[in-house]
Design a protein around this motif. Structure first.
Motif, PDB file in Angstrom:
ATOM      1  N   SER A 383      43.990  37.890  32.831  1.00 42.41           N
ATOM      2  CA  SER A 383      42.805  38.684  32.499  1.00 42.41           C
ATOM      3  C   SER A 383      42.202  39.238  33.776  1.00 42.41           C
ATOM      4  O   SER A 383      42.389  38.680  34.872  1.00 42.41           O
ATOM      5  CB  SER A 383      41.769  37.817  31.770  1.00 42.41           C
ATOM      6  OG  SER A 383      42.313  37.281  30.583  1.00 42.41           O
ATOM      7  N   THR A 386      36.667  37.757  36.260  1.00 45.60           N
ATOM      8  CA  THR A 386      35.332  37.652  35.701  1.00 45.60           C
ATOM      9  C   THR A 386      34.295  37.665  36.820  1.00 45.60           C
ATOM     10  O   THR A 386      34.630  37.571  38.004  1.00 45.60           O
ATOM     11  CB  THR A 386      35.197  36.351  34.903  1.00 45.60           C
ATOM     12  OG1 THR A 386      35.355  35.238  35.812  1.00 45.60           O
ATOM     13  CG2 THR A 386      36.269  36.263  33.826  1.00 45.60           C
ATOM     14  N   GLN A 387      33.044  37.774  36.453  1.00 43.69           N
ATOM     15  CA  GLN A 387      31.975  37.743  37.452  1.00 43.69           C
ATOM     16  C   GLN A 387      31.947  36.411  38.186  1.00 43.69           C
ATOM     17  O   GLN A 387      31.646  36.356  39.379  1.00 43.69           O
ATOM     18  CB  GLN A 387      30.619  38.004  36.767  1.00 43.69           C
ATOM     19  CG  GLN A 387      30.439  39.424  36.279  1.00 43.69           C
ATOM     20  CD  GLN A 387      30.561  40.444  37.411  1.00 43.69           C
ATOM     21  OE1 GLN A 387      30.082  40.221  38.535  1.00 43.69           O
ATOM     22  NE2 GLN A 387      31.224  41.558  37.134  1.00 43.69           N
TER      23      GLN A 387
END
Length: 615
Positions: A383, A386-387
């Motif tokens: 993926s 992410t933050q």
């Protein structure tokens, strides 16, 4: 086995290499190998030497970067080619870079045998090549178009040709050289030895074998596992819109040491490289529109490790040999599975590990599935960062910043205090306060962006020059003798002076900053009012109109301010060197005086032109 495969026999590759002693090489070739630093043959070299030296036609399927040049080069220079002044071997390759690379390695292998090797390719003057061929070069490496030109002109005599090598034959066919190959093969003597080397063997390659080879022996070293065993394959599922933003996020998290970024179209390479440069990355582009001179300059920078990210098309990147390449990134997924094999084969070379990352949009899922089906390559799906992961990357940046800043040898007392601090009940709070004081009270987002920009811009082999310098060695060395440790010191060094040394190195903004609670606590415990005032002083940022591209280094700026302005390193703030300018924080009360003293000064024979940043 179909009709196109009936003339091809199988040969098993040896399980392991027994060293060059297992090959009956001449003493001259062994001497050349020793001088080149080759200790033992690769699998493809061991498997190929026997049948090639016996004069048999062979088809070798082996991944890019496994030592194929020496695989056909060793039998060529050792057994198949003599020192007679005529062209005896012709090596056809898809690109000029590969022609030059092969010619260079063959020249080194044959350096003690009196065998000459020439490279002929398009984009270069014809007459020097004609003059070289007239001298009777024994081995000719060339691209199909230029070789055919010489054959038609009669400047390449192949009447005595004994060996033909088709290197990266699948690449030549995919690049549209089928017609040129056919025309060349028709002009060559029918009684010759032919060797084909290819990362993939498809129907087109088999047709070449059926029409132009005599009972070829097939040596398969990557038929069931084309991808290198040491390459990790990953696929990021992306929406397809704003793909460059997704690429930046991936580069932020993975932080490749060096990468070749592939695009399917020429226009994409320039746009992607421009976007990466705008984001602060050390990147450039390479496609067929780039002039040969600029192309060679760019390739030189890449091989020397001075360029971190090269954005290129398949055609432009063919023949590129970068031994230190850690990543291959498919910005757009290749249209064919064979293209994927050739792209990713440029990393993980010579026993190194490598990583292949691909951005895959919904429209490209079919190509990904076909890759899995045809070559049994199964990229692990990942993926987008992410933050939280990006935040972790920022924390690593800060840690690297601190580690690079403090590379000197600390004083024994400081080491003792550090050991006590690590076991203190308030260790986390105290260390956090020290980090905050050192890095400055600027906005966290601004600081992280600046650190990330410095990390992106530096080349794989260049140290981080923007990091603050270690305060211990420089600052203490420049203090008067009375302030140093030892019997001559008039009074013990106060904690405030130590805090001032750190603050003098901190990444502060030019405007006065509100002191942190840790700094307040430190100042409250001081008895030295002078030190207390120095710690809380305001800073100004000066901009020098020379930067990294002008050869400016941190130590030169430090020496200039010390020698010309009387400013000790302890009273200099952060020094930041960019491509075209340099910024340094100085005490605000001395800014005007420093500017006057810098008037007319120069660095590297160029005017300095110092101003207040933002003025």
């Amino acid at each position: 086995m179909n009709d196109t495969q009936q003339s091809v026999t199988e040969a098993a590759a040896p399980a392991e290499s027994l060293g060059f002693d297992a090959l009956p090489l001449s003493s001259q070739v062994r001497r050349a190998l020793d001088e080149m630093g080759y200790a033992e043959p690769t699998s493809v070299q061991s498997a190929t030497y026997g049948p090639a030296a016996q004069g048999r036609d062979i088809i070798v399927q082996s991944q890019t970067g496994t030592g194929k040049t020496a695989a056909f080069g060793l039998p060529l220079v050792d057994r198949l080619v003599s020192d007679a002044a005529q062209s005896q071997a012709l090596i056809l390759v898809p690109t000029r870079e590969l022609a030059l690379q092969n010619a260079d390695e063959l020249n080194r292998l044959s350096q003690h045998l009196g065998i000459g090797v020439s490279a002929i390719y398009g984009g270069a003057a014809m007459q020097p090549q004609i003059d070289q061929l007239r001298k009777g070069t024994q081995i000719v490496c060339g691209t199909p178009g230029r070789v055919l030109d010489h054959l038609r002109r009669g400047t390449l005599d192949v009447s005595g040709l004994r060996v033909l090598v088709l290197d990266e034959v699948d690449e030549m066919l995919s690049m549209g050289f089928a017609r040129e190959l056919g025309a060349i093969l028709e002009r060559l003597p029918p009684k010759r030895q032919t060797m084909c080397f290819s990362a993939t063997v498809d129907d087109d390659v088999r047709r070449i074998a059926q029409r132009h080879m005599h009972e070829p022996e097939f040596i398969g070293l990557s038929s069931d596992a084309v991808a290198a065993a040491k390459i990790a394959h990953y696929a990021f599922m992306v929406p397809g819109k704003d793909r460059t933003r997704d690429l930046v996020r991936i580069l932020e998290l993975d932080d490749p040491e060096s990468a070749l970024i592939f695009c399917n179209q020429r226009s994409e390479t320039e746009r992607v490289a421009a976007d990466l440069q705008a984001a602060g990355f050390n990147a450039d582009w390479l496609n067929g529109d780039l002039p040969q001179k600029d192309r060679e300059r760019l390739m030189g920078k890449t091989r020397e490790g001075k360029l971190r990210y090269l954005v290129a098309t398949d055609v432009a990147a063919r023949g590129i040999d970068i031994s230190h390449l850690t990543h291959v990134i498919n910005y757009t997924f290749p249209e064919s599975a064979a293209q994927y094999v050739h792209r990713t084969g440029r990393t993980g070379r010579a026993g190194r590990t490598g990583t292949a990352l691909s951005l895959v949009s919904p429209r490209e899922l079919g190509s990904l599935y076909y890759l899995r089906l045809q070559y049994k390559i199964f990229p692990a799906e990942r993926s987008l960062p992410t933050q939280t992961e990006l935040r972790t990357r920022q924390e690593v940046d800060r840690l690297d910043w601190l580690r690079e800043a403090f590379q000197g040898t600390p004083a024994p007392m400081d080491v003792a205090v550090a050991r006590r601090l690590l076991t203190h009940v308030d260790a986390e709070r105290i260390v956090a306060g020290l980090v905050s004081t050192f890095l400055g009270a600027s906005k966290s987002s601004d600081l992280d962006a600046e650190m990330a920009s410095a990390r992106r811009a530096r080349s794989p082999e260049r140290p981080h020059e923007d990091a603050p310098q270690h305060p211990t060695s420089d600052a203490r060395a420049e203090r008067p003798e009375a302030q140093r440790s030892g019997p001559q010191r008039s009074r013990p060094k106060q904690p405030a002076r130590q805090a001032r040394d750190v603050a003098g190195k901190s990444a502060q903004k030019p405007s006065p900053q509100k002191p942190s609670s840790t700094a307040k606590h430190a100042r409250a415990s001081q008895s030295d009012d002078k030190d207390q005032g120095e710690l809380a002083q305001a800073w100004a940022t000066l901009q020098l109109e020379l930067g990294r591209l002008d050869g400016v280094r941190v130590r030169e700026v430090t020496q200039l301010l010390r020698d010309r302005c009387g400013l000790t390193r302890a009273r200099m703030g952060r020094i930041r060197i960019r491509d075209r300018y340099t910024r340094v924080s100085v005490p605000q009360a001395q800014a005007e005086s420093i500017l006057r003293k810098l008037e007319g000064q120069s660095l590297h024979d160029k005017p300095l032109n110092a101003v207040v940043a933002g003025a």
